[in-house]
Design a protein around this motif. Structure first.
Motif, short mmCIF file in Angstrom:
data_model
loop_
_atom_site.label_atom_id
_atom_site.label_comp_id
_atom_site.label_asym_id
_atom_site.label_seq_id
_atom_site.Cartn_x
_atom_site.Cartn_y
_atom_site.Cartn_z
N GLU A 1 0.88 -1.24 -0.26
CA GLU A 1 -0.29 0.43 0.37
C GLU A 1 0.74 1.24 -0.02
O GLU A 1 2.41 1.51 0.43
CB GLU A 1 -1.07 -0.18 1.48
CG GLU A 1 -2.27 -1.03 1.46
CD GLU A 1 -2.92 -0.84 -0.07
OE1 GLU A 1 -3.34 -0.29 -0.37
OE2 GLU A 1 -3.64 -2.09 -0.19
N LYS A 2 0.11 2.82 -0.08
CA LYS A 2 1.08 3.27 -0.09
C LYS A 2 1.54 4.18 0.81
O LYS A 2 0.56 3.34 1.90
CB LYS A 2 0.46 5.05 -1.05
CG LYS A 2 0.89 6.00 -1.21
CD LYS A 2 -0.17 7.65 -1.64
CE LYS A 2 0.62 9.08 -1.86
NZ LYS A 2 -0.67 9.49 -2.79
N GLY A 3 3.08 4.16 1.29
CA GLY A 3 3.49 4.91 2.40
C GLY A 3 3.12 2.94 3.53
O GLY A 3 3.70 3.69 4.61
N ALA B 1 7.43 4.17 -0.38
CA ALA B 1 6.25 3.24 -1.41
C ALA B 1 5.72 3.88 -1.70
O ALA B 1 4.38 4.63 -0.47
CB ALA B 1 5.81 2.18 -0.18
N ASN B 2 5.48 4.97 -2.73
CA ASN B 2 4.68 6.65 -3.29
C ASN B 2 4.09 6.49 -3.87
O ASN B 2 3.43 6.95 -3.78
CB ASN B 2 5.61 7.76 -3.93
CG ASN B 2 6.79 8.24 -3.23
OD1 ASN B 2 7.43 8.08 -2.41
ND2 ASN B 2 8.15 7.54 -4.62
N GLN B 3 3.34 4.91 -3.57
CA GLN B 3 1.90 4.66 -4.10
C GLN B 3 2.15 3.63 -4.39
O GLN B 3 2.81 2.78 -4.30
CB GLN B 3 1.69 4.81 -6.24
CG GLN B 3 2.96 4.09 -6.83
CD GLN B 3 2.59 4.77 -8.47
OE1 GLN B 3 1.89 5.72 -8.48
NE2 GLN B 3 3.53 3.89 -9.76
N ARG B 4 0.32 2.52 -4.19
CA ARG B 4 0.01 1.60 -4.73
C ARG B 4 0.69 0.68 -5.19
O ARG B 4 0.95 1.12 -6.69
CB ARG B 4 -1.87 1.03 -4.27
CG ARG B 4 -2.08 -0.27 -4.47
CD ARG B 4 -3.97 0.04 -4.40
NE ARG B 4 -3.83 0.21 -2.89
CZ ARG B 4 -5.74 0.25 -2.84
NH1 ARG B 4 -6.82 0.12 -4.25
NH2 ARG B 4 -5.86 0.66 -1.88
N LYS B 5 0.92 -0.61 -5.15
CA LYS B 5 1.75 -1.59 -6.39
C LYS B 5 0.71 -2.74 -5.97
O LYS B 5 0.44 -3.30 -4.88
CB LYS B 5 2.53 -1.81 -5.84
CG LYS B 5 3.89 -2.85 -6.50
CD LYS B 5 5.29 -2.58 -6.85
CE LYS B 5 5.47 -3.56 -7.79
NZ LYS B 5 7.03 -4.34 -7.55
#
Length: 463
Positions: free
Chosen positions: A217-219, A224-228
């Motif tokens: 998830e983002k953060g 982790a700048n965006q959801r992957k």
């Protein structure tokens, strides 16, 4: 004559099919209902049957199953039930004609339908048990080449496991083509229209494996700048191939086990598990039994992955395919760049069959490619491939006795390799006694590990 088993598989979600099923139960049919093609194949795995009954959707006039999606479904003798106005649709009529044995118009007469299904069952049994589908010995897309008994066994095994959805563990030495085998399983399965994703568990940095497999998830962590979306989640409806599963760290093995148990993933930093419909194939060149004994691999995960097993043979186990493989890769590479080389010399083919091929198919590919660059003549020689003739082991084949000895040597060595050097099993395969096989092993100077003993000559008997 024994009466055929009255097993029937049904498909369709119409009300009139439910009423028809109740009536057919009174005629002694054992019925299993499938809600989709995937479920139908699972039912056929557990309770094989030869006939089926499907109800055509009255609102869309479509068949409830994509019969062409699986050879298993196409082998069933289907009887269709359709409302009369559905017969006015040309495409529906064409589909019924191409996929069904017969049809009845709703409302059906249960007695007549019972007779019709019995007729379909009689025709199915007259046709005989459908053969297990096999892969072609030459699959151009995936470079699966070979027509030897060893490869035919592999093709049959692939066809069998492709028809199910259970996890598969693919074993074999490095360079034998485990990934190609996994791709073939996917291609011949009902999931072939879905994605085929590959993860090399030994190549990913340990700190990134969890994020790559399960997503984040983002953060969730720094950077982790965006959801992957992870590779597992991205394989929805398809196949996930975990290569070199033996190299997966123990902490990740726990997460993978949890996924295999509930088919849900939890992204790094996430709070909610996400269901995923994916089939898992895994491969390794290491002995996982030994890894479990050493504590390097979880036993529970091993049993989860090892539901079905496919062993890819080493190249030395089917030397009769070496010539076909060499020519296949020669043709493949000749299309990449024009070449004046016309092929392999007879001596080169003979020496290739003698070589032990520790690197298997990968080594053969590299040597063929190298030889096409280095060759300065019309035909490739052993020297061009970096191979040497074993002096004293094989002489030029001139006499009939020498030809027989060469064939005998190769057959014995291949049989020993296929049976993991168990002399008793190899003798049964070759159709000779164990004493005779021991005598032939000594005659040809074949050591216990299957490698030739260069101190002796294969032609000792033809002095």
């Amino acid at each position: 004559m024994i009466e055929p088993t009255r097993q029937l598989i049904t498909a369709g979600n119409t009300t009139f099919l439910q009423n028809t099923i109740k009536q057919l139960l009174g005629y002694g049919w054992s019925i299993n209902h499938a809600v989709n093609a995937h479920k139908a194949i699972e039912l056929l795995d557990n309770k094989p049957c030869r006939v089926g009954l499907m109800a055509i959707d009255p609102s869309t006039f479509t068949l409830p199953l994509e019969i062409d999606s699986s050879p298993r479904l196409a082998d069933i003798y289907w009887v269709a039930i359709i409302e009369r106005n559905g017969l006015s649709h040309e495409k529906t009529r064409e589909r019924i004609f191409n996929t069904c044995y017969a049809y009845q118009v709703h409302p059906v007469d249960a007695r007549k339908l019972d007779t019709l299904i019995e007729s379909a069952l009689a025709m199915a049994n007259l046709k005989g048990t459908p053969p297990i589908p096999t892969l072609s010995c030459l699959d151009d897309e995936y470079h699966i080449v070979g027509d030897s008994p060893t490869m035919q066994l592999l093709y049959r095994t692939i066809a069998k496991v492709a028809a199910t959805s259970a996890p598969v563990l693919i074993t074999g030495e490095s360079g034998t083509g485990k990934e190609l085998t996994a791709h073939a399983i996917h291609t011949h399965s009902s999931r072939r229209h879905g994605p085929f994703n590959v993860v090399n568990c030994g190549a990913l940095p340990s700190g990134l494996i969890q994020s790559e497999l399960f997503g984040h998830e983002k953060g969730a962590f720094t950077g982790a700048n965006q959801r992957k979306v992870g590779i597992i989640e991205n394989s929805q409806g398809g196949t996930l191939f975990l290569d070199e599963i033996g190299d997966l760290p123990l902490d990740l093995q726990v997460n993978l086990l949890r996924f295999l148990e509930n088919l849900k993933v939890l992204r790094v930093g996430g709070l909610k598990e996400i269901p995923v419909d994916v089939r898992v194939l895994a491969a390794t060149h290491v002995d996982l039994d030994e890894a479990v004994s050493r504590g390097d691999f979880r036993e529970d995960l091993y049993h989860r992955l090892n539901v079905l097993q496919v062993r890819v043979p080493a190249l030395r186990e089917h030397p009769e395919d070496i010539e076909a493989l060499a020519h296949f890769f020669f043709q493949k590479f000749s299309t990449e760049k024009p070449t004046r080389v016309g092929g392999f010399s007879h001596e080169c083919i003979t020496v290739m069959r003698q070589h032990h091929w520790p690197g298997n198919i990968r080594e053969l590919v590299n040597r063929v490619r190298r030889s096409m660059v280095m060759c300065e003549h019309r035909l490739i020689t052993p020297a061009d491939m970096g191979l040497e003739r074993r002096h004293g082991l094989f002489r030029d084949v001139d006499t009939l006795q020498q030809v027989r000895d060469v064939a005998e040597f190769e057959a014995i060595r291949a049989a020993l390799a296929r049976n993991r050097h168990n002399v008793l099993r190899a003798s049964l395969e070759l159709g000779v006694s164990r004493v005779t096989l021991y005598r032939l092993i000594e005659k040809h100077g074949i050591e216990k590990n299957g490698c030739p003993d260069e101190r002796q000559s294969i032609h000792a008997s033809s002095r």
